[in-house]
Write a protein that holds these residues in place. Structure first.
Motif, PDB file in Angstrom:
ATOM      1  N   TYR A 426       0.825  -1.212   0.000  1.00 56.71           N
ATOM      2  CA  TYR A 426       0.000   0.000   0.000  1.00 56.71           C
ATOM      3  C   TYR A 426       0.859   1.262   0.000  1.00 56.71           C
ATOM      4  N   GLN A 427       0.224   2.366  -0.424  1.00 57.93           N
ATOM      5  CA  GLN A 427       0.931   3.645  -0.484  1.00 57.93           C
ATOM      6  C   GLN A 427       0.523   4.563   0.661  1.00 57.93           C
ATOM      7  N   THR A 428      -0.351   4.047   1.538  1.00 62.68           N
ATOM      8  CA  THR A 428      -0.854   4.811   2.673  1.00 62.68           C
ATOM      9  C   THR A 428      -1.269   3.816   3.748  1.00 62.68           C
ATOM     10  N   SER A 429      -1.393   4.293   4.995  1.00 63.82           N
ATOM     11  CA  SER A 429      -1.905   3.394   6.039  1.00 63.82           C
ATOM     12  C   SER A 429      -3.433   3.371   6.002  1.00 63.82           C
ATOM     13  N   LYS A 430      -4.028   4.354   5.356  1.00 66.40           N
ATOM     14  CA  LYS A 430      -5.497   4.409   5.271  1.00 66.40           C
ATOM     15  C   LYS A 430      -5.922   3.667   4.005  1.00 66.40           C
ATOM     16  N   THR A 431      -6.103   2.364   4.167  1.00 64.62           N
ATOM     17  CA  THR A 431      -6.186   1.508   2.986  1.00 64.62           C
ATOM     18  C   THR A 431      -7.603   1.263   2.476  1.00 64.62           C
ATOM     19  N   TRP A 432      -8.619   1.802   3.186  1.00 67.15           N
ATOM     20  CA  TRP A 432      -9.978   1.362   2.856  1.00 67.15           C
ATOM     21  C   TRP A 432     -10.428   1.746   1.450  1.00 67.15           C
ATOM     22  N   ASN A 433      -9.868   2.805   0.905  1.00 64.80           N
ATOM     23  CA  ASN A 433     -10.269   3.171  -0.451  1.00 64.80           C
ATOM     24  C   ASN A 433      -9.265   2.752  -1.508  1.00 64.80           C
ATOM     25  N   GLU A 434      -8.312   1.950  -1.098  1.00 66.40           N
ATOM     26  CA  GLU A 434      -7.249   1.556  -2.032  1.00 66.40           C
ATOM     27  C   GLU A 434      -7.600   0.222  -2.676  1.00 66.40           C
TER      28      GLU A 434
END
Ligand code: TNX
Length: 542
Positions: A426-434
């Motif tokens: 992932y490119q962020t820790s906020k993965t819900w929209n990835e």
């Protein structure tokens, strides 16, 4: 008044800016009027030089993509004509891949010691042109611009086993690499989930090993989609891709992973395994316990025969033989492997089991075979635990520490640590929209801040760090837009890691230069992660 303001704005938009990604080492203004790039500008190249002719044709295509202007190319015997972009070789330049661009009101000269250097100059000029649709004039400010890559190995990896990607997709990946000044494609062609390269002597490898009966859903759930999946590249297709890459100064390093990650091959030829099978091409992810049986001489013969064809197809110096994630449980129980251990007189040490030493012996056999054929071997950092000699180049993936240790021992090393160079993460820790990814969190900033040469690596060991590479494993990447989303814009950050010295890197400045590069992504309809351009809080993520 207003009219003047509008006229100035238009002129500004059509003015090139050399502060591209990766940033040139020098941009020195020259007191002179701008060079006027117009549809009548010619691209000159030295008569009779095929590489430079191709460079000229590519520059012409790039300019056409960006502006709609079609520049004609012209072979010449003398450089520096009026109103032209002149591609020149300058043997006095230092590095093979260095470039120098000299813009005056009279002409633009792009020079390199080799055609590859000229190509990087072309990429820099290309990236300096604004993307504003069809125009009939671009102003290039008079300047001397120069660049020189920090590392000779500037890589990207692509796993075409877990998911299979078309020839067109691989070519576009190569185009994206070229835009970012990269020169090595590590092509992962075989794994438990699919064998993707036609081998004439063993047709079942691709015909049987290239197909699986279904693929696990989600993160290795027990639910399998039950849909037959696969494909492979014919040797003709591989030659075509190798040539396409070479035209863009990219060398392909094929990986045939061994002795582990071999279930697809075992399915096709079960006699190569310790138990004899039957095996089934994997439809799940992870590490398989079934690996090649190295107690059998036939296995070594098989490997040599496969490598014979691989060597024919890939002219580059390096062949990657994997070596990662090879559990040795089958070897512990296999009478042939145990007999081999006895015959070789292998003795366990405090750090190494006899089976680890058996992998070392096997790897050394392969290494010798490659070396007899004029090739060098690369393997994953597991090889450091197998007693291979220092002619093996190590690819450091379980962090950067194994690589540094390898360099201390005298191995050449390529840095591709999971953190931060796994672009399947992932490119962020906020993965819900990835889109679903492997895991982890490798932000744009983390990639940018990575230094392949550890601070505490002694000066006389530093030359062993050949460069850096990002890896794109495709367990969860099923289609081309998803590949592009995972790599863009992180490839831009990696390009500066590969080209710039740490003292010249500046993340804030990079982020200001990035939107223009992204304009080029948009021009080609490449998918990219737009959020990485705007979300500052991600820069603080660990
Ligand atoms: C580890 S990196 C692997 C691959 C996986 C990857 C997923 C390496 C040498 N082995 O087989 O695809 O992790 O990130």
């Amino acid at each position: 008044m207003m009219l003047i303001a509008v006229a100035t704005a238009v002129a500004q938009e059509n003015r090139a800016n050399y502060r591209v990604v990766p940033l040139p080492d020098r941009i020195d203004g020259i007191k002179d009027a701008d060079f006027k790039l117009k549809g009548t500008t010619l691209v000159d190249y030295p008569t009779g030089n095929r590489d430079m002719e191709r460079n000229a044709a590519m520059l012409s295509l790039y300019v056409e993509d960006l502006t709609g202007m079609h520049l004609s190319t012209r072979p010449v015997n003398t450089g520096n004509n009026h109103d032209c972009i002149s591609l020149q070789l300058d043997p006095k330049m230092a590095g093979d891949e260095d470039y120098r661009i000299t813009v005056t009101s009279r002409s633009v000269i792009i020079a390199g010691k080799t055609p590859a250097g000229v190509f990087y100059g072309i990429q820099t000029l290309r990236k300096s042109i604004p993307v504003v649709g069809k125009v009939d004039l671009v102003l290039l400010p008079a300047a001397q611009v120069a660049g020189s890559p920090r590392f000779g190995y500037r890589g990207m990896h692509l796993d075409c086993s877990r998911h299979f990607f078309s020839v067109e997709t691989v070519k576009r990946y190569i185009d994206i690499m070229a835009l970012h000044g990269m020169n090595r494609l590590h092509w992962h062609l075989t794994d438990d989930q699919g064998w993707r390269i036609e081998i004439k002597k063993y047709p079942r490898l691709a015909e049987v090993g290239g197909w699986r009966n279904g693929t696990t859903l989600g993160h290795n759930s027990p639910v399998n989609d039950g849909i037959r999946y696969g494909g492979y590249y014919t040797q003709e297709e591989i030659k075509e891709i190798v040539r396409y890459a070479a035209d863009r100064y990219i060398t392909i390093i094929p990986e045939i992973d061994m002795p582990g990650h071999m279930v697809a091959a075992l399915t096709a030829y079960p006699e190569l395994g310790c138990t004899g099978g039957p095996y089934e091409v994997w439809g799940m992810w992870g590490v398989a316990e079934d690996i090649l049986c190295v107690g059998k001489d036939e296995t070594l013969q098989f490997v040599n025969n496969v490598l014979d064809e691989v060597i024919q197809l890939f002219p580059g110096e390096y062949i990657h033989i994997g070596g990662d994630e090879s559990p040795r449980v089958r070897w512990q129980e296999c009478p042939r492997c145990q007999q081999r251990i006895v015959d070789l007189g292998l003795k366990a040490t405090d750090h190494q089991s006899v089976e680890a030493l058996l992998q070392g012996w096997f790897t050394t056999q392969v290494q010798q075979y490659l070396s007899e054929h004029g090739r060098r071997m690369i393997g994953w950092d597991e090889l450091l635990g197998c007693n291979v000699d220092t002619t093996a180049t190590i690819m450091s993936w379980r962090g950067a520490e194994p690589g540094s240790q390898g360099a201390m021992q005298g191995h050449d090393v390529i840095m591709s640590p999971v953190d931060p160079l796994y672009f399947d993460y992932y490119q962020t820790s906020k993965t819900w929209n990835e889109p679903t990814a492997f895991g982890g969190c490798n932000t744009l900033k983390k990639v940018y801040d990575f230094d392949p040469v550890a601070d505490d690596l002694p000066a006389d060991k530093r030359q062993h760090i050949l460069g850096a590479q990002a890896n794109v494993w495709t367990e969860y990447i099923t289609c081309e837009p998803q590949i592009q989303y995972q790599v863009l814009p992180r490839m831009a950050a990696l390009a500066e890691v590969q080209w710039l010295h740490p003292e010249d890197k500046d993340y804030q400045d990079f982020k200001k230069r990035l939107p223009h590069l992204v304009d080029i992504y948009k021009l080609y309809n490449w998918t990219y992660r737009a959020k990485s351009l705007i979300v500052e809080s991600e820069d603080q993520e660990k």
